[in-house]
Write an enzyme that holds these catalytic residues in place. Structure first.
Site, PDB file in Angstrom:
ATOM      1  CG  ASN A 140     -54.527 -26.425 101.408  1.00 50.81           C
ATOM      2  OD1 ASN A 140     -54.849 -27.457 101.414  1.00 50.81           O
ATOM      3  ND2 ASN A 140     -55.001 -25.393 100.834  1.00 50.81           N
ATOM      4  CG  ASN A 145     -59.596 -30.349 103.006  1.00 52.90           C
ATOM      5  OD1 ASN A 145     -58.897 -29.237 102.871  1.00 52.90           O
ATOM      6  ND2 ASN A 145     -59.045 -31.159 103.468  1.00 52.90           N
ATOM      7  CG  ASP A 332     -55.733 -25.824 125.802  1.00 52.16           C
ATOM      8  OD1 ASP A 332     -54.576 -25.150 125.399  1.00 52.16           O
ATOM      9  OD2 ASP A 332     -56.720 -25.046 125.897  1.00 52.16           O
ATOM     10  CD  GLU A 361     -51.115 -24.411 127.698  1.00 50.73           C
ATOM     11  OE1 GLU A 361     -51.083 -23.114 127.227  1.00 50.73           O
ATOM     12  OE2 GLU A 361     -52.380 -24.705 127.871  1.00 50.73           O
TER      13      GLU A 361
HETATM   14 CA    CA Z   1     -56.883 -27.727 102.644  1.00 50.07          CA
END
Ligand code: CA
Length: 617
Positions: A140, A145, A332, A361
Site C-alpha cells: 500500500n 486512495n 485470463d 492461461e
Molecule cells: Ca492504497
C-alpha cells in the site's frame, strides 16, 4: 436576489448550450485516443450517446477518412470505421455530429505519435524469471486512495475477501526489491476498474476497459510503473480479460445489442471444462456451456463472435500495449473465449508488435490437453509467431506431488520424469511457463506440509528444468495457504507492504531463520540461472529415477549443470559413471556452493530429501 438567480440560470443555460456544441460531455468514445503510423490503418470507434445513431458524422482531417458508419439495434450506439492513411499527422481531429442538416455536437479526438520503441520490445523469453503479484495484496504505497467516493467497495483489511489497499505506487516503491530478488518480469493481476459492491480485489470483473481502478492509482501511474520498471530492467506483463466483464460495466445498463453478451433465461454457469475444446466426443451442450456460460454471477460472458465487440477487445489490448509500453500480456481464461477470435487477436498483436509475448492461461489437467492447446489452438505459429507461452499446470501438479510420495514406478520423482517425458507432444516445451503455485491453487509451502527441505527440492527443480519459471509473491518467505480455506488464504498481504506491519519481508526485518534462508536460496538460484545460459536454453537430458534418485543435466555451449534429487529418507551415494555419456565430455566439476572445480569423482554423496546442483566444465 431572485432576479440575480434567474440571470445566473440564463447565463448557465447559454454556457451549457455553447459548450454542448464545442465539445459534448454526453458522448463516450472508445478507444479514448489512437495513434498515427500503426501497421493496421483501420480504427473502429465505439460511440455511445443518446440517440447518436440518428446523427450523421462529418470529419475533415488530412489523411483520415470515415469509411463506414455502422448501427446496431440500440440507437444509442454508433460504430465508426476510420482509415488512418500513412500521411496522417498527429493532432486533434474534430468529429461533427449533424442532425437535420445542422451541426449539433462536436467531439475532439486525438491521434498521437507512436513511441519510438514500439517495435523494439524484446518480449519475455527463457532468460526471464517471472514474479506474479496481486496488486491489492502487495504493498500500500498510497493510503489516501484506499477509498474513493465513486467506488462501491471500501477498504477493509480485516475482511480476507475485502480490499486491502495495495496499489501501483506500492509496486513502484519496491522495484529495487525485485532487482534484489533477481526476477526480471512482473506479472501483475488485473488493475483495471472493478467497481463491484464486494469481492472486487482480484480484479477479474472489469467495469471499464480503459481505466485503471482508482484504488490502484490512475492510468498515468500505470504508465509510470512500466517505464520505471523498464529503467530497472524489469518487464511488466499485463493481465487482460476478454472472456467476461464485470456486471457493473457501464455498457451493461445499455447493451449495444442483445448478443454483446451471452444471455440465458436464467443464470447459467460455465462448466469450466476447457477439455471440451479437444475432446473428440464432446457434446454440443458441454461445448456451449464451456464457451457461453458465465464465469460467475458477477461476470457476464462476452460474445466475441459479435464483430464490434471483437474489434473493441483487440483495439483495447493494442491501446494498452502502445500506451503503457508493457512487455507482455497474460490472457485470463484463454480457452473460454471464442478461439477463432483469439487467433485473430494474436495475429493483430503480432502484426503490430512482432516480438510481443502472450501468456495464455490454460488451466488444463493433463499434458496432452495442454499440448493440444499450445499446438492446435495456436495454428498460426511460425517463426514470427514464436511468442505464445502457455501455463504448464500438469508440471505444477507433478511438482506438488513428487516430494510427498514414496518413490515407485509412477509415484514420487517418477511424476516429474513422466510429465517431462511427454514433452514430445508440444511444439515448444521450452516456452511453457512453469510454477509451483499461483493465485488460484494451494501455496507450495502448504502442499509440502511446511517442510523446508521439500520446498527447497521443489524450488531447485523449478529453477533448473526446462520452461520459464514463475514465482508467486510470498514464495520467497514461505507464505502458506490452502484453497479449501478460501481463495483469500492464497492471497494474503505481502509482509511489510503496509504501514505498521511488524514483519517486513522487503527489508527482512522480523523474518524467521527459515524465511531468510528461503529468500537467499531462491535469490542464489535466480542468480545462477541468470548467469548461465545453459540453465535457460541448455538441452535437457534426464535419467529415469532409480531408488529415489532423479538426475538430469542442462547442457549449454560453455558448461553443463547436473542436478541430483534424492527423494528418499536416507542419504545416498550416487555413482557418476551412470551418466558418463555426458560427464565424459567434461574435465571438472564443482558443487555450486563451492568456488573451486575438481576432478570428476566416481561418486557423490547426497543427503536424504535434498537436491544438489553441480557445474561441469
Ligand atoms: Ca492504497
Amino acid at each position: 436576489m431572485k432576479l440575480k438567480t434567474i440571470l445566473i440560470s440564463i447565463i448557465y443555460v447559454l454556457v451549457i448550450h455553447v459548450n454542448s456544441f464545442a465539445q459534448s460531455t454526453n458522448l463516450k468514445i472508445e478507444p479514448p485516443f489512437w495513434w498515427i503510423g500503426m501497421n493496421d490503418s483501420k480504427l473502429q470507434l465505439l460511440i455511445h450517446g443518446d440517440n447518436i445513431s440518428n446523427y450523421s458524422v462529418k470529419l475533415k482531417y488530412d489523411g483520415v477518412e470515415i469509411s463506414q458508419l455502422n448501427k446496431t439495434k440500440n440507437p444509442n450506439y454508433l460504430f465508426l470505421d476510420l482509415i488512418i492513411l500513412p500521411e496522417a499527422k498527429s493532432g486533434k481531429m474534430e468529429f461533427v455530429f449533424k442532425s437535420k442538416g445542422k451541426d449539433i455536437i462536436s467531439y475532439s479526438y486525438e491521434l498521437k505519435t507512436r513511441k519510438n520503441n514500439s517495435k523494439l520490445r524484446p518480449g519475455v523469453n527463457q532468460s526471464d524469471i517471472i514474479y506474479l503479484l496481486m496488486p491489492d495484496r502487495f504493498a500500500n504505497g498510497d493510503t489516501t486512495n484506499d477509498n474513493r467516493i465513486v467506488m462501491l467497495e471500501k477498504a477493509n483489511r480485516s475482511n480476507p475477501d475485502g480490499r486491502h489497499g495495495g496499489d501501483l505506487k506500492g509496486i513502484n516503491n519496491n522495484l529495487n526489491y525485485f532487482n534484489k530478488l533477481g526476477v526480471t518480469a512482473v506479472w501483475i493481476n488485473p488493475v483495471l476498474e472493478n467497481n463491484m459492491p464486494n469481492y472486487s480485489y482480484h480484479g477479474y470483473a472489469i467495469t471499464d476497459f480503459y481505466k485503471v481502478d482508482a484504488r490502484f492509482g490512475n492510468n498515468q501511474d500505470y504508465v509510470d510503473l512500466v517505464g520505471d520498471a523498464k529503467s530497472k530492467n524489469i518487464k511488466i506483463i499485463m493481465d487482460m480479460v476478454f472472456n467476461h466483464c464485470g456486471l457493473n460495466h457501464w455498457w451493461m445498463s445499455d447493451l449495444p445489442s442483445k448478443d454483446w453478451i451471452h444471455q440465458f433465461t436464467e443464470f447459467t454457469r460455465s462448466n469450466y471444462r476447457a477439455e471440451v475444446l479437444m475432446d473428440p466426443y464432446a457434446s454440443n451442450r458441454d461445448k456451449e456451456l464451456m464457451n457461453d456460460g458465465w464465469f460467475d454471477h458477477s461476470m457476464p460472458d462476452l460474445n466475441q463472435k459479435n464483430p464490434y465487440l471483437a474489434n473493441y477487445l483487440i483495439q483495447n489490448s493494442i491501446w494498452w500495449i502502445e500506451y503503457s509500453g508493457i512487455d507482455g500480456v497474460r490472457m485470463d481464461t484463454y480457452p473460454y473465449s471464442d478461439q477463432n477470435f483469439m487467433h485473430q487477436w494474436e495475429m493483430r498483436i503480432h502484426e503490430e508488435y512482432p516480438n510481443f509475448n502472450i501468456l495464455g492461461e490454460a488451466w488444463l489437467q493433463y499434458e496432452s490437453q495442454t499440448a493440444w492447446f499450445q499446438n492446435q489452438a495456436l495454428p498460426n505459429r511460425s517463426a514470427t509467431y514464436h511468442s505464445i507461452m502457455v501455463t504448464d499446470f500438469p508440471l505444477s501438479y507433478a511438482i506438488n506431488s513428487a516430494f510427498n510420495e514414496q518413490d515407485g514406478w509412477t509415484s514420487g520423482l517418477s511424476k516429474l520424469y513422466y510429465t517431462l517425458s511427454k514433452d514430445f507432444l508440444y511444439n515448444d516445451p521450452n516456452s511453457l511457463v512453469i510454477f509451483t503455485d499461483n493465485h488460484d491453487i494451494d501455496r507450495f509451502y502448504s502442499t509440502q506440509h511446511k517442510d523446508f527441505e521439500k520446498w527447497k527440492m521443489g524450488i531447485t527443480f523449478l529453477m533448473t528444468t526446462r520452461g520459464i519459471p514463475m514465482i508467486y509473491y510470498g514464495t520467497e518467505y514461505l507464505a502458506d495457504g490452502k484453497k479449501n480455506e478460501g481463495d483469500a488464504q492464497l492471497r494474503k498481504d505481502f509482509l511489510g507492504g503496509w504501514p505498521g506491519d511488524t514483519i517486513n519481508a522487503f527489508s527482512q526485518d522480523g523474518l524467521n531463520t527459515n524465511q531468510m534462508k528461503a529468500f537467499n536460496f531462491l535469490q542464489n538460484l535466480i542468480t545462477l540461472k541468470k548467469n548461465n545460459p545453459s540453465l535457460q536454453t541448455g538441452t535437457l537430458k534426464h535419467f529415469i529415477p532409480v531408488d529415489g534418485i532423479y538426475t538430469y543435466f542442462r547442457i549449454g555451449n560453455d558448461n553443463a549443470f547436473m542436478i541430483v534429487i534424492n527423494n528418499g529418507n536416507e542419504a545416498k551415494k550416487v555413482r557418476l559413471n551412470n551418466y558418463s555419456e555426458i560427464t565424459n565430455n567434461y574435465r571438472s566439476i564443482r558443487n555450486i556452493d563451492a568456488n573451486e572445480f575438481d576432478k570428476i569423482p566416481p561418486q557423490i554423496q547426497i543427503r536424504a530429501k535434498s537436491a544438489l546442483i553441480f557445474e561441469l566444465k
